[in-house]
Scaffold this active site. Structure first.
Site, mmCIF file in Angstrom:
data_model
loop_
_atom_site.group_PDB
_atom_site.id
_atom_site.type_symbol
_atom_site.label_atom_id
_atom_site.label_comp_id
_atom_site.label_asym_id
_atom_site.label_seq_id
_atom_site.Cartn_x
_atom_site.Cartn_y
_atom_site.Cartn_z
ATOM 1 N N CYS A 117 0.868 -1.182 0.000
ATOM 2 C CA CYS A 117 0.000 0.000 0.000
ATOM 3 C C CYS A 117 0.905 1.233 0.000
ATOM 4 C CB CYS A 117 -0.861 0.031 1.247
ATOM 5 S SG CYS A 117 -1.847 -1.441 1.489
ATOM 6 N N ARG A 138 1.103 1.781 -5.906
ATOM 7 C CA ARG A 138 1.292 0.796 -4.828
ATOM 8 C C ARG A 138 -0.017 0.172 -4.375
ATOM 9 N NH1 ARG A 138 6.210 1.130 -2.372
ATOM 10 N NH2 ARG A 138 5.380 0.123 -0.532
ATOM 11 N N TRP A 146 -3.830 -1.547 -1.144
ATOM 12 C CA TRP A 146 -3.822 -2.772 -1.946
ATOM 13 C C TRP A 146 -4.215 -3.857 -0.960
ATOM 14 C CZ3 TRP A 146 -3.614 -3.779 -7.001
ATOM 15 C CH2 TRP A 146 -3.436 -5.095 -7.405
ATOM 16 N N ASN A 158 1.231 -0.041 5.967
ATOM 17 C CA ASN A 158 1.579 -0.827 4.782
ATOM 18 C C ASN A 158 2.296 -2.057 5.299
ATOM 19 O OD1 ASN A 158 2.349 -1.840 2.291
ATOM 20 N ND2 ASN A 158 4.256 -0.667 2.293
ATOM 21 N N GLY A 159 1.840 -3.251 4.894
ATOM 22 C CA GLY A 159 2.483 -4.500 5.317
ATOM 23 C C GLY A 159 1.439 -5.528 5.691
ATOM 24 N N GLU A 212 7.416 -19.788 -20.753
ATOM 25 C CA GLU A 212 7.273 -18.473 -20.119
ATOM 26 C C GLU A 212 8.333 -17.500 -20.637
ATOM 27 O OE1 GLU A 212 5.159 -16.865 -18.620
ATOM 28 O OE2 GLU A 212 6.251 -15.228 -17.669
ATOM 29 N N LYS A 228 7.536 -13.947 -22.635
ATOM 30 C CA LYS A 228 8.054 -12.642 -22.211
ATOM 31 C C LYS A 228 8.666 -11.878 -23.369
ATOM 32 C CE LYS A 228 6.478 -11.933 -18.790
ATOM 33 N NZ LYS A 228 5.574 -12.966 -18.748
ATOM 34 N N GLU A 284 6.088 -10.774 -26.012
ATOM 35 C CA GLU A 284 5.107 -9.722 -25.691
ATOM 36 C C GLU A 284 5.757 -8.358 -25.472
ATOM 37 O OE1 GLU A 284 2.801 -9.962 -22.095
ATOM 38 O OE2 GLU A 284 4.290 -11.195 -21.119
ATOM 39 N N HIS A 322 12.033 -33.511 -34.068
ATOM 40 C CA HIS A 322 10.757 -33.763 -34.759
ATOM 41 C C HIS A 322 10.280 -32.514 -35.491
ATOM 42 C CE1 HIS A 322 10.557 -37.652 -32.831
ATOM 43 N NE2 HIS A 322 10.835 -37.068 -31.676
ATOM 44 N N LYS A 335 -3.248 -5.132 -19.433
ATOM 45 C CA LYS A 335 -2.804 -5.838 -18.225
ATOM 46 C C LYS A 335 -3.832 -6.892 -17.816
ATOM 47 C CE LYS A 335 -0.243 -6.900 -14.773
ATOM 48 N NZ LYS A 335 0.913 -7.782 -15.053
#
Ligand code: AGP
Length: 609
Positions: free
Chosen positions: A2, A27, A74, A100-101, A482, A486, A489, A505, A604
């Site tokens: 946060c 945040r 958040w 925050n935490g 993955e 990356k 994109e 193959h 996103k």
């Protein structure tokens, strides 16, 4: 994660707090609030939604006063709502805090405080801090905060005001960032310098278990015993935009670097500090439910799908439960075999990807127990699943998912260990080995992030190549897919992730001097096989970059370039392998893509089919 701010000075606090929160919205942005202290007491305004909602709510009736605190949230404990928005107060209205935490022991503290007569207004862990400070408060706020901080476990950056102490603000910090800004006759507190950089560049970075007392005349910093601590004043040379990115050029690079913290936060409170067990109450499954599961279906898209691939390997190896994985957009059209002995696990950073949500609903309709792995508290996936396990990565701003992915892996490993623990399918010594391996991962990730010069050198050579082939075997096939995603994109280069055994193959026909191959060659039961695959590529004039372990000398006779990661259990290695592949994509993209954080054609969160 946060954003918190505090101000004390000679100017009206409200506009300074709001402006500071605007610079911290990256945040967290599911609710916001401020508290301003004036002769009438503490005036608290808060609202669900982005900061704009709060600004509208206070337009024309802003709280007056020159001392205040603020917060943009958040959510981690308690869904986004007005009641759960910070700031939070004690019973008497004397103490008001923003935080925050994650206060890990909030549940036991809350029970004790309720038993002692405290009345709670929210579901948050933060409100516990307000009531704990109240319990110790006897007219000395700094002393009360010190006493409370000694009882809190977990991570916190707390900023606190008291109605009867209008001449200072008190703050405390452990594991969550807190910085002080020094102005002329005024002081600022914030999660990072971005919040007050327009007012001052003179800052003091607060360390763990520091208690801070800021007033118009300056700052006092103390340890938990109340002993004064000297701290140096630093001068910040970033501009405000750079500050929002923590000094990094892009959010993606910042979020790559946040992975050690995110992994620790995601593991915290779930893997016991004695490393002797895993606890996952969020699964919301009884031991009986867990023993009845005879099949698992994992549903996800994109990067989250690659996390489900790792989950499949891990759960099948450790729990001996068959796991089927599928991209959500396919699963929903093939009438999947799901019943009331199936556990359906959806993985989604945003918790809002519509294909994944529809897959979740389909599984529920067929009688499955459902579990969501998501980074957003109160998201659709979280609300519609029987159980939810949050990743604590904090907001992920860059479209390319990085810290969300590795924390998803952390959660799937914890699930595999937890299910194995309940079903008794894992040799205790093997389980202990894996728990110890998990515990080491954040520190090993830090080692990779401390020096990735070899990645930068490789990217300088390969950024102009026509394409990339990522090849791997076993659990790291997910890493290959993955890594390819990356670079596709954000660098807009064609890239394939492929099972190395499949090279002969077909894909090997693509190899030529303009096509780079990245071979994932960390310690594994198929290491010798991957060496042979590297030889096949070299024999056709292909250049090979190997991701290999730190002390591997054998690889030096095979690959053109070697990017090294610390050695860990093969089953856990995707977490570490992911990081150089993220960095490779990032540095290749720097030379080719004008906008790494928001690549063309992408969003996103994909909330449309
Ligand atoms: C990953 O870098 C992409 N941004 C994309 O594949 C993403 O993982 C996918 O859209 C799933 O999103 P979710 O995790 O929010 O459901």
């Amino acid at each position: 994660m946060c954003g918190i701010v505090g101000y004390i000075g000679k100017r009206e606090a409200c506009p300074i707090l709001i402006d500071g929160l605007k610079r911290l919205e990256y945040r967290g942005y599911d609710s916001a609030g401020i508290a301003v202290l004036n002769c009438g007491g503490i005036d608290i305004r808060k609202s669900i939604g982005k900061l704009k909602a709060l600004e509208c709510a206070i337009e024309g009736c802003a709280p007056k006063g020159t001392v205040g605190i603020g917060h943009t949230r958040w959510a981690t404990h308690g869904r986004p709502s007005d009641e759960n928005a910070h700031p939070h107060s004690d019973c008497s209205g004397q103490i008001t805090v923003v935080h925050n935490g994650i206060i890990e022991n909030y549940a036991e503290l809350k029970s004790r405080l309720i038993a002692e007569g405290h009345a709670f207004a929210s579901e948050t862990d933060t409100e516990v801090a307000a009531h704990l400070i109240e319990q110790y408060y006897d007219g000395d706020l700094a002393k009360a905060v010190r006493s409370a901080a000694r009882e809190l476990e977990g991570s916190f950056a707390l900023v606190v005001i008291a109605r009867d102490e209008p001449d200072h603000i008190v703050a405390a910090r452990r594991h969550s960032p807190l910085v002080i800004g020094l102005g002329e006759g005024e002081c600022f507190l914030a999660s990072d310098v971005a919040a007050f950089l327009k007012h001052t560049r003179r800052v003091i970075y607060v360390d763990d278990d520091n208690i801070v007392v800021v007033s118009r005349g300056g700052v006092g910093i103390f340890d938990l015993a109340g002993n004064p601590i000297d701290k140096e004043v630093s001068l910040v040379d970033w501009d405000a935009a750079m500050a929002e990115r923590g000094g990094y050029e892009h959010f993606m690079l910042k979020e790559i670097h946040e992975q050690p913290r995110a992994l620790r936060e995601t593991m915290r409170g779930r893997l016991s500090s004695e490393l002797d067990r895993v606890d996952l109450p969020g699964m919301n499954l009884s031991d009986e439910d867990i023993r009845r599961i005879n099949r698992i279906v994992m549903i996800a898209c994109g990067t989250a799908y690659h996390a489900s691939m790792v989950g499949k390997y891990a759960i099948e190896e450790l729990c001996r439960i068959p796991v089927e994985i599928d991209v959500a957009s396919e699963l929903r059209y093939r009438n999947p075999i799901i019943d009331d002995q199936t556990l359906a696990i959806v993985i989604s950073q945003s918790g809002e990807t519509i294909d994944t949500i529809v897959g979740l609903r389909e599984a529920k309709e067929k009688g499955a127990k459902t579990l969501a792995i998501t980074n957003v508290v109160g998201s659709m996936a979280a609300r519609e699943s029987d159980g939810v396990l949050y990743t604590y990565a904090g907001p992920e701003i860059a479209v390319a998912s990085t810290k969300a992915y590795t924390t998803q892996l952390m959660v799937v490993y914890l699930i595999a260990l937890y299910l194995a623990q309940i079903r008794g399918t894992l040799d205790p010594s093997r389980a202990a080995q894996l728990r110890a391996g998990l515990w080491e991962l954040p520190g090993q990730a830090e080692l990779i992030l401390n020096d990735y010069s070899e990645v930068k050198r490789a990217a300088e050579r390969y950024y102009c190549f026509n394409g990339f082939l990522y090849m791997a075997r076993g659990i790291n096939l997910a890493s290959a897919l993955e890594g390819a995603l990356k670079i596709k994109e954000i660098a807009y280069i064609h890239a394939e992730g492929y099972a190395a055994g499949e090279m002969k193959h077909g894909p090997i026909a693509m190899i030529d001097p303009t096509f780079a191959t990245i071979a994932i060659a960390v310690k594994s039961k198929t290491y010798d096989k991957i060496l042979s695959n590297i030889k096949e590529v070299k024999a056709r004039s292909g250049e090979v970059i190997a991701i290999a372990n730190s002390h591997d000398t054998v690889i030096e006779d095979y690959a053109d370039r070697i990017i090294r990661v610390p050695e860990t259990e093969e089953i856990l290695s995707p977490v570490l392998v992911a990081i150089p592949l993220q960095l490779m994509a990032y540095y290749v993209a720097l030379g080719r893509s004008p906008n790494v954080d928001q690549p063309r054609n992408l969003a996103k969160t994909v909330t449309v089919e």
